[in-house]
Design a protein around this motif. Structure first.
Motif, PDB file in Angstrom:
ATOM      1  N   ARG A   1       1.313  -1.142  -0.037  1.00  0.00           N
ATOM      2  CA  ARG A   1       0.056   0.229   0.010  1.00  0.00           C
ATOM      3  C   ARG A   1       1.038   1.283  -0.475  1.00  0.00           C
ATOM      4  O   ARG A   1       0.296   2.156  -0.811  1.00  0.00           O
ATOM      5  CB  ARG A   1      -0.840  -0.122   1.401  1.00  0.00           C
ATOM      6  N   VAL A   2       2.476   1.400   0.621  1.00  0.00           N
ATOM      7  CA  VAL A   2       2.631   2.065   0.802  1.00  0.00           C
ATOM      8  C   VAL A   2       3.087   2.573  -0.570  1.00  0.00           C
ATOM      9  O   VAL A   2       2.914   4.222  -1.314  1.00  0.00           O
ATOM     10  CB  VAL A   2       4.396   2.211   1.302  1.00  0.00           C
ATOM     11  N   LEU A   3       3.800   1.276  -1.225  1.00  0.00           N
ATOM     12  CA  LEU A   3       4.001   1.614  -2.472  1.00  0.00           C
ATOM     13  C   LEU A   3       3.107   2.252  -4.200  1.00  0.00           C
ATOM     14  O   LEU A   3       3.360   3.726  -4.586  1.00  0.00           O
ATOM     15  CB  LEU A   3       4.563   0.279  -2.993  1.00  0.00           C
ATOM     16  N   SER A   4       1.861   1.984  -3.023  1.00  0.00           N
ATOM     17  CA  SER A   4       1.022   2.412  -3.992  1.00  0.00           C
ATOM     18  C   SER A   4       0.511   3.949  -3.982  1.00  0.00           C
ATOM     19  O   SER A   4      -0.143   4.951  -5.055  1.00  0.00           O
ATOM     20  CB  SER A   4      -0.326   1.806  -3.734  1.00  0.00           C
ATOM     21  N   LEU A   5       0.135   3.908  -2.583  1.00  0.00           N
ATOM     22  CA  LEU A   5       0.280   5.179  -2.328  1.00  0.00           C
ATOM     23  C   LEU A   5       1.698   6.675  -2.520  1.00  0.00           C
ATOM     24  O   LEU A   5       1.799   7.895  -3.398  1.00  0.00           O
ATOM     25  CB  LEU A   5       0.635   5.902  -0.819  1.00  0.00           C
ATOM     26  N   LEU A   6       2.890   5.683  -3.403  1.00  0.00           N
ATOM     27  CA  LEU A   6       4.130   6.877  -3.921  1.00  0.00           C
ATOM     28  C   LEU A   6       3.844   6.966  -5.336  1.00  0.00           C
ATOM     29  O   LEU A   6       3.377   7.721  -5.934  1.00  0.00           O
ATOM     30  CB  LEU A   6       4.697   5.695  -3.608  1.00  0.00           C
ATOM     31  N   ALA A   7       2.335   6.131  -6.099  1.00  0.00           N
ATOM     32  CA  ALA A   7       2.526   6.278  -7.530  1.00  0.00           C
ATOM     33  C   ALA A   7       1.233   7.258  -7.324  1.00  0.00           C
ATOM     34  O   ALA A   7       1.152   7.548  -9.001  1.00  0.00           O
ATOM     35  CB  ALA A   7       2.038   4.981  -7.729  1.00  0.00           C
ATOM     36  N   ALA A   8       0.582   7.368  -6.422  1.00  0.00           N
ATOM     37  CA  ALA A   8      -1.035   8.211  -6.762  1.00  0.00           C
ATOM     38  C   ALA A   8      -0.584   9.884  -6.910  1.00  0.00           C
ATOM     39  O   ALA A   8      -0.749  10.600  -6.734  1.00  0.00           O
ATOM     40  CB  ALA A   8      -1.874   7.700  -5.733  1.00  0.00           C
ATOM     41  N   SER A   9       0.795   9.852  -5.783  1.00  0.00           N
ATOM     42  CA  SER A   9       1.041  10.680  -5.100  1.00  0.00           C
ATOM     43  C   SER A   9       2.515  11.363  -5.901  1.00  0.00           C
ATOM     44  O   SER A   9       2.877  13.235  -5.659  1.00  0.00           O
ATOM     45  CB  SER A   9       1.425  10.730  -3.537  1.00  0.00           C
ATOM     46  N   LEU A  10       3.199  11.118  -6.493  1.00  0.00           N
ATOM     47  CA  LEU A  10       4.633  11.270  -7.612  1.00  0.00           C
ATOM     48  C   LEU A  10       4.431  11.308  -8.502  1.00  0.00           C
ATOM     49  O   LEU A  10       3.655  10.454  -9.138  1.00  0.00           O
ATOM     50  CB  LEU A  10       5.741  10.463  -6.516  1.00  0.00           C
ATOM     51  N   PRO A  11       5.691  11.477  -9.358  1.00  0.00           N
ATOM     52  CA  PRO A  11       4.990  10.845 -10.747  1.00  0.00           C
ATOM     53  C   PRO A  11       6.149   9.505 -11.402  1.00  0.00           C
ATOM     54  O   PRO A  11       7.392   9.486 -11.989  1.00  0.00           O
ATOM     55  CB  PRO A  11       5.683  12.409 -11.751  1.00  0.00           C
ATOM     56  N   LEU A  12       5.558   8.092 -10.726  1.00  0.00           N
ATOM     57  CA  LEU A  12       6.465   7.002 -11.359  1.00  0.00           C
ATOM     58  C   LEU A  12       5.006   6.033 -11.127  1.00  0.00           C
ATOM     59  O   LEU A  12       3.959   6.243 -10.407  1.00  0.00           O
ATOM     60  CB  LEU A  12       7.140   6.730  -9.819  1.00  0.00           C
ATOM     61  N   GLU A  13       5.361   4.917 -11.668  1.00  0.00           N
ATOM     62  CA  GLU A  13       4.750   4.224 -11.809  1.00  0.00           C
ATOM     63  C   GLU A  13       5.457   2.890 -11.047  1.00  0.00           C
ATOM     64  O   GLU A  13       7.022   2.361 -11.481  1.00  0.00           O
ATOM     65  CB  GLU A  13       4.565   3.208 -12.871  1.00  0.00           C
ATOM     66  N   VAL A  14       5.086   1.700 -10.725  1.00  0.00           N
ATOM     67  CA  VAL A  14       4.899   0.438  -9.583  1.00  0.00           C
ATOM     68  C   VAL A  14       4.998  -0.341 -10.739  1.00  0.00           C
ATOM     69  O   VAL A  14       3.712  -1.063 -10.870  1.00  0.00           O
ATOM     70  CB  VAL A  14       4.385   0.086  -8.664  1.00  0.00           C
ATOM     71  N   HIS A  15       5.645  -1.542 -11.091  1.00  0.00           N
ATOM     72  CA  HIS A  15       6.224  -2.135 -11.659  1.00  0.00           C
ATOM     73  C   HIS A  15       6.261  -3.964 -11.300  1.00  0.00           C
ATOM     74  O   HIS A  15       7.330  -3.861 -10.694  1.00  0.00           O
ATOM     75  CB  HIS A  15       7.159  -2.524 -13.023  1.00  0.00           C
ATOM     76  N   SER A  16       5.437  -4.972 -10.961  1.00  0.00           N
ATOM     77  CA  SER A  16       5.072  -6.187 -10.074  1.00  0.00           C
ATOM     78  C   SER A  16       5.835  -7.284 -11.130  1.00  0.00           C
ATOM     79  O   SER A  16       4.475  -6.949 -12.067  1.00  0.00           O
ATOM     80  CB  SER A  16       4.452  -5.983  -8.769  1.00  0.00           C
ATOM     81  N   ARG A  17       6.956  -7.925 -10.778  1.00  0.00           N
ATOM     82  CA  ARG A  17       6.699  -9.094 -12.095  1.00  0.00           C
ATOM     83  C   ARG A  17       5.608 -10.026 -11.111  1.00  0.00           C
ATOM     84  O   ARG A  17       5.448 -10.906 -10.891  1.00  0.00           O
ATOM     85  CB  ARG A  17       8.406  -9.704 -12.459  1.00  0.00           C
ATOM     86  N   THR A  18       6.304  -9.494  -9.697  1.00  0.00           N
ATOM     87  CA  THR A  18       6.203 -10.400  -8.260  1.00  0.00           C
ATOM     88  C   THR A  18       5.320 -10.045  -6.846  1.00  0.00           C
ATOM     89  O   THR A  18       6.243  -8.941  -6.816  1.00  0.00           O
ATOM     90  CB  THR A  18       6.308 -12.135  -8.076  1.00  0.00           C
ATOM     91  N   ARG A  19       4.808 -10.480  -6.103  1.00  0.00           N
ATOM     92  CA  ARG A  19       5.180  -9.574  -5.154  1.00  0.00           C
ATOM     93  C   ARG A  19       6.722  -9.575  -4.405  1.00  0.00           C
ATOM     94  O   ARG A  19       7.068  -8.309  -3.989  1.00  0.00           O
ATOM     95  CB  ARG A  19       4.047 -10.222  -3.792  1.00  0.00           C
ATOM     96  N   TYR A  20       7.926 -10.096  -4.583  1.00  0.00           N
ATOM     97  CA  TYR A  20       8.155  -9.309  -4.130  1.00  0.00           C
ATOM     98  C   TYR A  20      10.053  -9.446  -5.383  1.00  0.00           C
ATOM     99  O   TYR A  20      10.658  -9.335  -5.067  1.00  0.00           O
ATOM    100  CB  TYR A  20       9.137 -11.470  -3.652  1.00  0.00           C
ATOM    101  N   TRP A  21       9.161  -8.974  -5.802  1.00  0.00           N
ATOM    102  CA  TRP A  21      10.286  -8.672  -7.277  1.00  0.00           C
ATOM    103  C   TRP A  21       9.398  -7.297  -7.283  1.00  0.00           C
ATOM    104  O   TRP A  21       8.826  -7.343  -8.853  1.00  0.00           O
ATOM    105  CB  TRP A  21      10.379  -9.471  -8.177  1.00  0.00           C
ATOM    106  N   VAL A  22       9.725  -5.791  -7.498  1.00  0.00           N
ATOM    107  CA  VAL A  22       8.852  -4.776  -7.817  1.00  0.00           C
ATOM    108  C   VAL A  22       9.813  -3.356  -7.933  1.00  0.00           C
ATOM    109  O   VAL A  22      11.113  -4.005  -6.995  1.00  0.00           O
ATOM    110  CB  VAL A  22       8.633  -4.442  -6.773  1.00  0.00           C
ATOM    111  N   THR A  23      10.178  -3.385  -8.795  1.00  0.00           N
ATOM    112  CA  THR A  23      10.584  -2.073  -9.584  1.00  0.00           C
ATOM    113  C   THR A  23       9.742  -0.492  -9.817  1.00  0.00           C
ATOM    114  O   THR A  23       8.055  -0.990 -10.631  1.00  0.00           O
ATOM    115  CB  THR A  23      11.376  -2.433 -11.163  1.00  0.00           C
ATOM    116  N   LEU A  24      10.228   0.486  -9.467  1.00  0.00           N
ATOM    117  CA  LEU A  24       9.766   2.091  -9.388  1.00  0.00           C
ATOM    118  C   LEU A  24      10.395   2.888 -10.888  1.00  0.00           C
ATOM    119  O   LEU A  24      11.417   2.226 -10.993  1.00  0.00           O
ATOM    120  CB  LEU A  24       9.574   2.735  -8.177  1.00  0.00           C
TER     121      LEU A  24
END
Length: 320
Positions: free
Chosen positions: A285-308
């Motif tokens: 959820r923290v990563l989702s909040l970052l994506a909602a408030s900053l110019p970035l996107e969250v790319h998740s291959r799995t829950r354990y492999w995440v790239t911004l």
């Protein structure tokens, strides 16, 4: 120098690693689960090794997938034979790792531990409070009123009249009727006084006194300069991660301590600034909040492999 484990301790650790590898492979059946439970129940050392192995399993990457690829789609008995061979290698890796330099035995044997993302709060007999942050380990000798920080971060609030001693690799602290946070990294040990005052004895150099709102970094060469400290910042004690106009790169490095798996980000995001309080019980959820408030996107291959990554421009999104 780390102590050399006994042959019995090695066998118990190896057995725990084998059981863990079997369960992670996805090939364990009902009989396997029953036999594991019997093994755990047969000895306190077995149960202790199993609990610690589960905590430390968070640091092994790729092993479950390798085992699954080796055993899926293979009927019995061939499947079981392949699994046996895979476990021979797989069990060697975690057992060696658990007993080797990458995980010192002082962490493995610590009295109190937390896994990644876990937080513990304990009340001592005199009313004092000890808290352990994520991925931390502490040894406790309460008879001698001494705590030893082996790994990670701790907070200690002493209420009794007798001081408690905190031993760390880079120095020793005497804490009486005060609250202090101590964070150990590969390079240094940061001591921050939330309230009261704390006596600090570095490995080298004279003893000094830190007062409320002050912090210092201890290293093998001695103590660094005394800096100002915001007592609100160690919000992990209440389960939150706080940021005040903090570079996003620094925030993400801190956040990654509370997440299992791999968190990466484009270097272009490093200098973005962030302010806020974020609950640590749900880092997705923290990563989702970052994506909602900053110019970035969250790319998740799995829950354990995440790239911004930086957010695509509107014009690029509208192409085609």
């Amino acid at each position: 120098m780390h102590a050399v484990p006994s042959s019995e301790a090695r066998e118990v650790a190896r057995a725990a690693a084998q059981w863990l590898a079997l369960l992670e492979s996805g090939a364990a059946n009902e009989d396997d689960h029953t036999r594991l439970q019997n093994w755990r129940n047969s000895s306190c050392s077995h149960e202790s090794a199993w609990q610690k192995a589960q905590l430390l399993r968070q640091r092994f990457s790729g092993l479950p997938t390798a085992l699954a690829m080796a055993t899926l789609d293979r009927p019995d008995p061939a499947r079981r034979a392949v699994l046996t061979r895979a476990l021979g290698l797989a069990a060697l890796v975690p057992a060696t790792w658990l007993l080797g330099r990458q995980l010192p035995l002082d962490v493995w044997r610590a009295d109190l531990q937390t896994g990644i993302g876990e937080h513990k709060r304990l009340s001592l007999a005199d009313g004092s409070t000890l808290q352990l942050n994520t991925d931390s380990a502490v040894n406790a000798d309460l008879g001698a009123r001494q705590l030893t920080l082996v790994r990670g971060e701790m907070a200690l609030k002493v209420l009794g009249s007798a001081a408690l001693t905190i031993q760390a690799p880079y120095g020793r602290l005497s804490v009486g009727r005060s609250e202090v946070c101590v964070r150990l990294t590969e390079r240094d040990c940061r001591v921050s006084v939330v309230s009261g005052s704390v006596q600090v004895q570095p490995l080298r150099g004279p003893q000094l006194v830190l007062r409320e709102g002050q912090q210092i970094r201890l290293q093998a060469s001695g103590a660094g300069p005394v800096d100002a400290f915001d007592a609100l910042l160690p919000g992990w004690r209440e389960g939150v991660l706080m940021a005040q106009n903090l570079p996003l790169g620094d925030f993400l490095r801190d956040l990654s301590r509370y997440r299992q798996g791999l968190l990466r980000w484009d270097p272009a995001l490093e200098s973005l600034r962030i302010t806020g309080s974020f609950r640590l019980d749900n880092t997705d959820r923290v990563l989702s909040l970052l994506a909602a408030s900053l110019p970035l996107e969250v790319h998740s291959r799995t829950r354990y492999w995440v790239t911004l990554v930086p957010q695509e421009s509107a014009s690029r999104k509208n192409i085609g």
